[in-house]
Design a protein around this motif. Structure first.
Motif, mmCIF file in Angstrom:
data_model
loop_
_atom_site.group_PDB
_atom_site.id
_atom_site.type_symbol
_atom_site.label_atom_id
_atom_site.label_comp_id
_atom_site.label_asym_id
_atom_site.label_seq_id
_atom_site.Cartn_x
_atom_site.Cartn_y
_atom_site.Cartn_z
ATOM 1 N N UNK A 208 22.951 2.569 -66.583
ATOM 2 C CA UNK A 208 21.936 1.839 -65.823
ATOM 3 C C UNK A 208 21.473 0.617 -66.600
ATOM 4 N N UNK A 209 21.354 0.768 -67.898
ATOM 5 C CA UNK A 209 20.830 -0.328 -68.713
ATOM 6 C C UNK A 209 21.753 -1.551 -68.746
ATOM 7 N N UNK A 210 23.011 -1.353 -68.371
ATOM 8 C CA UNK A 210 23.948 -2.475 -68.363
ATOM 9 C C UNK A 210 24.162 -3.042 -66.972
ATOM 10 N N UNK A 211 23.375 -2.633 -66.025
ATOM 11 C CA UNK A 211 23.503 -3.107 -64.648
ATOM 12 C C UNK A 211 22.338 -4.044 -64.315
ATOM 13 N N UNK A 212 22.493 -4.729 -63.188
ATOM 14 C CA UNK A 212 21.370 -5.491 -62.646
ATOM 15 C C UNK A 212 20.792 -4.717 -61.461
ATOM 16 N N UNK A 213 19.598 -5.107 -61.066
ATOM 17 C CA UNK A 213 18.989 -4.399 -59.938
ATOM 18 C C UNK A 213 19.789 -4.600 -58.659
ATOM 19 N N UNK A 214 20.460 -5.743 -58.553
ATOM 20 C CA UNK A 214 21.253 -5.961 -57.351
ATOM 21 C C UNK A 214 22.470 -5.026 -57.312
ATOM 22 N N UNK A 215 23.022 -4.762 -58.474
ATOM 23 C CA UNK A 215 24.126 -3.800 -58.532
ATOM 24 C C UNK A 215 23.638 -2.381 -58.191
ATOM 25 N N UNK A 216 22.448 -2.058 -58.641
ATOM 26 C CA UNK A 216 21.896 -0.736 -58.312
ATOM 27 C C UNK A 216 21.623 -0.646 -56.818
ATOM 28 N N UNK A 217 21.111 -1.720 -56.265
ATOM 29 C CA UNK A 217 20.842 -1.737 -54.822
ATOM 30 C C UNK A 217 22.125 -1.486 -54.030
ATOM 31 N N UNK B 62 23.210 2.208 -54.346
ATOM 32 C CA UNK B 62 22.409 3.160 -53.571
ATOM 33 C C UNK B 62 22.801 3.183 -52.092
ATOM 34 N N UNK C 288 18.477 -2.970 -68.926
ATOM 35 C CA UNK C 288 18.101 -2.523 -70.267
ATOM 36 C C UNK C 288 17.679 -3.628 -71.211
ATOM 37 N N UNK D 26 15.198 -1.652 -57.313
ATOM 38 C CA UNK D 26 15.986 -0.461 -57.651
ATOM 39 C C UNK D 26 16.446 -0.461 -59.101
ATOM 40 N N UNK E 244 26.834 -11.128 -66.665
ATOM 41 C CA UNK E 244 26.892 -11.177 -65.203
ATOM 42 C C UNK E 244 26.815 -12.625 -64.732
#
Lengths: 248, 248, 248, 248, 248, 248
Positions: free
Chosen positions: A3-12, A15, B38, B75, B185
Motif C-alpha cells: 500500500x505504501x508504494x501505491x497512490x490513492x488513485x491506484x487504490x481507488x 477497490x 507511504x 482510498x 509514478x
C-alpha cells in the motif's frame, strides 16, 4: 503490492475489483542470542510479499510493534499494552473500511499478538452489534499465523523436530536469515532447556528464560531452510486468503 | 543500524555506550496523483538511515501510521486518532526506557503528527510530574521534522520556489523517488491552485483539495533532487542529534 | 457578552444571526515571583472581552486549567494531562455544536496548550472522518494565541526587546496588571538568565528555571503597557475572528 | 483569596500554615427564561469569596463546566460526560496534592454534579486503595452544596415556600441577581407546573420542561433575597470548612 | 467455599495457608431454543463448587457477563466490550492481590471470553513489565475452560460424537440440566446444520445461525450426562489447580 | 424469573408484553466479623426474587462486584474503580436495549454504588444528548436501594433503633441470615463505636473502623428479622417498579 508504494488513485482502481488486504502484524522484541529483534515483523512481511505476487492483493503497512510485555526485561524490546494495540487495530481497520476495504487478513508473526488481535476484532464488531443502525460498512477480519498452517508445522518438524522450540525458534530465525542475509548473527549457545512453565511478566520471563529462548535451538537455522519455510507458508497464505475472499 | 536487525545482546552492549535512539514517525495517506501513500514514513526512514551511518546510533521501528484523519476521504489512507497515537508513543518510549534508553529523537515526516506527538511527550512527562516519587527513568524526547531544518527549506526554495506547496510537495515526492526508484509514478496534472483556507475533517479536505495536493506541483519532483534533499536533511539530523545527546 | 451572563433564550436568538463563539483557554500555573498563577487565563479573557465589544459575539466559559504538567513542581500549579484536556475540549465543542454553534475560535493564553488543543480539534474531526454518515454538524475550530499576532509581537519587542522572555514574560504580566490592578505584586529579582534548553517534566523544569521564569524580566511590566497590549491584541482578534467567520 | 490572583511563592508560604482549599464547581447550562447560563458557577463563587474573607483560605479556579447532559437540548448549555469530569477532578486534585494541598473542599452549585463528583473522589482514592505502597499524599475531599445547608434550605422555604422549585430556582436566580446586578433579566412567565417525573436525556428533559424550569417560579427572585442567601450560605461554609480542616 | 459466603476474618485466616482462588467466568447470552441464557456462567460455577469440595479453596464471585457481542441479535444477551472486560478482570485481580491472593485460576465457560481474558492477563502483567520498581505483588493468572480438558472432550465425543457442536452444545445444556433441573426446557428443533464459516458481528451471526445454535443438537442433552460431565470436569480442575498451585 | 434461567425465545415473547427488567447490583466486600462478603449482592437478589413472584418481571444477572475501594484493606474485598463500573453498566444496559428492553430498575444493596451508578446513567444518556440523531432506543434507568424505602427504614428503626449502624448493619446481616441460613456466623464483638467522620481510601477506612463495622451491632441480626425485612422491602419494590413501568 505494498500500500505504501501505491497512490490513492491506484487504490481507488483496485477497490473496483477487490475488497481485500493483507495486514502483516509482528512485534519488536528479543529473540535470543542470534534472533533479530524484528523477527516477528520480518517473517510475515516476507511471506506476505511472496504470496501477493500470486494474489495481486495489497499489503498494508506492517504493525511492527505488538503485544510483547513479557519480553521487556531484555533491552531493545518494545511493547504496546493490549488496550493500546486494540485501539491501533480498530483505527487501522476503520480507516480502510471507510473507503471500501471489507476483508482484512492479518498475517501474524507473534504468538503474543493472537489474543489481543482477536479481542480487537471483537471490539470492532461490538460497535455494530450494539448499534445495528449505524450503517458501518460490513467488515470481516481474519487472523492467520504464518507458522500455524499445517504444511508449515510439518516442515518445521521435519527440519528441527522438537528442537524448534516456542520462542526464537530455529524456523523463524531461518526465515529472517533468508529475508535478511546481511544480518545473520552467530553467538555460541547451548541447546535450550525445556520450558518449565508459562511465563508471567517481564521479570518472570527473564528469570526462567535467561537468554530469551524458549526451548529453541536457534543455532540450527539456515537461510536455505528459511527459503523453504517462506515458500511453504506463502502457498498456504495464498490458499487461505482466496478462501477468505470467496466466503459468502 | 535498525533496531529490528539487532539482537538484544547487541542492544545491551550499545546501551553501555549510548542512550539515544532515532524513531522515524510518518503516516500512511494519500499524497496526490503521483505521491506514494507511504511518503511520510519513507522520507524519515531513508534520512535516518543516512544519518545513522555517521552517528552510529540505533533507529527504532518506524511508526508508519500517524495522525491523518483529514486524508481519510481518499482510498488507502490510514489514520490513528490523536488519543490512540498518544498511547502508542507512550508505550513505545516507556518500553525502551525500561532498559536504559533515555533520549528519544523522533524524526517526523508528517505535519499532521506534530501536535499529537508533542502532546504525547507531555503525557509521558505528566506521569512523573504528578508522581515525582515513582522513580521512572529520566526520559527526554525531541521532535524534529526532516523538512523543517533551515538548509532543507532553503534547498526546497531553490529547487521549487513557491511551487513546492504544503502537501504532496515536490520535495517529498522527490525523496521517495530517490528512495524507491522502482515506484516512480506519472500522471498528468495541472499546477495546484493556492490553498484557500485550513481544512477540517476528511470530507472538507477533499472538497477543497480534490486530487489531494495542497498547492504542490508534485510533478516537478526528480530522484536527483531527492538525493540532494536526503543528503541535506541527514546532515542537519546529524548535527541536531549530536546536540541533543550533548545536552546537560 | 459572556455566555454565562446570558439566558438560553438569548442564545437561541443569537444563533439565528451568528454561529460563532470565542472560547478563552488558559492555564493555572506559576508565573515566576510576581506573575499571577491565573495569568494565562486572565489574558485571553480580558482581550476577548475587549474584542467582543466590537464583534458582538458570545464568549464561552474560560477553560482555565490547561496542559501545564511542566509547572507542577511549583506550588499552586494545576494541570490536566493532554488526554484529559482533549476530552474536555471535545465535550465542550460538541455540546455547543448540538444546538447550532459551528465556528469555535479558541483564544489561547498558554504555549503549553497549543499542541494538545490542536490534537483535540483533530480528535473531534476524526469522528466524522471515520464515520462520514453520522450527520454530525459541520464544526470548524481555530486556535489563536493572543500573544502571537504580528502587531502584538512587534509591540512586545518595542516594549521589552529580548527581555520579554518566554515564560512569565513582561508582556503577559503587564496584561494582568492592567486587568487586575489590585493584584500587582512586587518581589526583588535578577534579570533572568537565557534558556539553556527545552524542559521536560516538572522536576526538570524547576531544576533549570528555579524561580519559574524563562528568560523573562517580568519586573519590567507596567499596567500601562498592559493596556496597550490588550488593545493591540484585541484589534488583531477582531480582524482574525471576522475572517474566520467569513470563510467559505 | 483566589489562587489565580496569587504567586507560587505566596502559595508556598500559605502551605506552611494551611493545607486546605475551596474549589467552586458549577455548570454552564440553561436556567429557564431569566436564569443565567452561568448560575451554577456564579453562586458557589460568590459564596466562596464571601466565606474566604473570614477563613483566609485559598479558592481554586472554578470548574465552570459540569455534568449537564440533560440540559443539552437548550442552546448555550455545555456539558462534560461523567467520565470526562472524573478525569478533570482527578487531575485537578492530584496537581495540587503534589505540592502539599491535602484537603479539598468542593463547593458545588449544581445537583447534576453530585454523583459524578463523588465518583471522582472514589476514583482518586481507589488508586491508593489498590496500591498502598505508592506513597501518594494523604488526600481528603469533601463535597458541599451551597444550597444544601440547613439554614439555607430554611431560608429558601421562608422566602419562597414550595415555589422555589428544583431547577432555575428563585433562590439561585436571586443569588446571581445579587452577584451580577448588571445582568438581571425579565421575561414574562407562568408559575411552573409541578415536576411530573425524573428526566432522562436532553430531549426528554425539554419535552417535560419546555422552558427549562423545574417547578420553579424564578420570577420571585430579588437581589435582596440573594444577598441574604449568600450571607447565610457563607456562614454555613465557614463552619463546615473549619470542621473539615479540624478533622483528625 | 464461595468468597461471598465468608467473612473477611475467614479470608484472612485462609491466606495464611493458601494463596489461590478459582474465579468462574461465564457469559449471559442466547444458547439456542432450549439452552439457558446463563449457561456459560452456570457450568463453571457448578464445576468449581464440585472441585472446591476436594480442594478446599475459595471460589470468587462469578464474572457472569462476558464478551458476547456476537450474540447481541438475540434478545436477552448481554455483552461487555473487550475493552470493558479487560478493566473488570484487572480490577478484580488487583483487588484480591492487594491483600495476599497470588494465584488466580479462571474457570471459563465461554469460548468468546478466551482471547479477551488472556489479553486482560497481559494488561495486568504489562504494568509491572513497564514499571519493575512498583513493587506490585507477584500475580499469576491462569485460564482453563471447563470443556477443554482431555477427559471432558473425550466424554463429549462418547456421548454425542459430532452432534455436540460448538455453541449451545448438547454437553453444556446437559450440565445446566444437571445443575438446574427445575429449568429444563423443551422446544422441537431440527438437527443443526454444519457451521458455514466464522461469524462476525451480531447481525451476521444471526443470519447464519437463525436459532442460535452452531452445529449443536442441544436436544440430546440429559441431566444424567450433565452429572457425568460435571464430575469429569471437576476431576480435571482438581488436578490442574493443584499443579498450578505447586508451580515454582 | 431470572434471565439466566430463560431462553432467548422466552425473552422474545416477554418483550412483546413488557419492556422492564430488574438488575440487582451489589458488592463483594467485608461486612465486619460476622457479615458475609457477599452481603450487598445477596440482599437485592433475594428481595428481587421475592418481588418478581408478584411482578412477573425478569431479573438480570447480578452485578456482584461494585464500587468498594474503601473496603480494600480487608482481605476478600473486591472493587471496580468508578470508571470501570460506569463502563460495565453502560454495556449491560445498551446490550439489553438493543433488543427491546427500555426500563432498567437497578435494585442496589451497597451505598458505595449510588454515586457511580447514577453517573453511569448520565454517561448513557449523554450519548443521545450529544447525538440526538443517533436513533438509540429510549432508555430509562432508575436506581432504588432495597434499604432506602420508608417502610424498610421504619422497620429497621423498630428492630434495632440506632444500633443498626451504617455498614455491616444488623438489618443487612439479618437479610443474609434469612437468605443463607447455612452461612450464619458467630464471632464475639463489642457494640460498635459511633462513626467519627467520613472515610477516605482503604487504609483510612481500616484505621478508623478496625473490624470493618460502622456503628453497627451486627450481632443483633436474626434470620426472622431478615425475613420481615425481605417481605417489607419486596412490597416496596413491587409498588415502586409498577410506578416506574407506568410512567408516561
Amino acid at each position: 503490492m505494498r500500500l505504501q508504494h501505491m497512490t490513492w488513485m491506484e487504490v481507488e482502481a483496485y477497490l473496483k475489483e477487490q475488497k481485500g488486504i493483507i495486514v502483516p502484524i509482528g512485534s519488536t522484541e528479543q529473540h535470543g542470542p542470534i534472533g533479530l529483534i524484528g523477527t516477528d515483523a520480518i517473517c510475515p512481511e516476507v511471506i506476505a510479499d511472496k504470496a501477493a505476487e500470486t494474489l495481486g492483493c495489497i499489503i498494508g503497512p506492517t504493525i511492527s510493534v505488538g503485544m510483547a510485555q513479557h519480553h521487556l526485561a531484555f533491552p531493545g524490546s518494545v511493547a504496546l499494552r493490549p488496550s493500546t494495540l486494540i485501539l491501533v487495530i480498530r483505527d487501522y481497520v476503520l480507516s480502510l473500511a471507510r473507503n471500501g476495504f471489507e476483508r482484512f487478513y492479518f498475517l501474524n508473526g507473534h504468538g503474543g499478538n493472537i489474543a489481543t488481535t482477536q479481542a480487537a476484532f471483537s471490539e470492532i464488531y461490538a460497535e455494530t452489534s450494539l448499534n445495528p443502525g449505524w450503517g458501518r460498512p460490513h467488515i470481516r477480519c481474519k487472523l492467520a499465523n504464518w507458522f500455524g498452517f499445517q504444511p508449515v508445522t510439518a516442515l518445521c518438524k521435519e527440519l528441527y523436530g522438537d528442537r524448534d522450540g516456542s520462542h526464537a525458534t530455529a524456523s523463524e530465525v531461518a526465515v529472517t536469515q533468508y529475508a535478511c542475509p546481511e544480518h545473520i548473527k552467530s553467538v555460541p549457545m547451548e541447546p535450550a532447556p525445556p520450558r518449565p512453565r508459562a511465563f508471567l511478566d517481564a521479570d518472570d520471563y527473564r528469570s526462567i528464560h535467561p537468554d530469551g529462548r524458549i526451548g529453541a535451538d536457534s543455532f540450527l537455522a539456515t537461510p536455505e531452510a528459511g527459503g523453504k519455510l517462506v515458500a511453504t507458508s506463502a502457498a498456504s497464505v495464498i490458499e487461505d486468503y482466496k478462501a477468505f475472499m470467496a466466503e459468502a
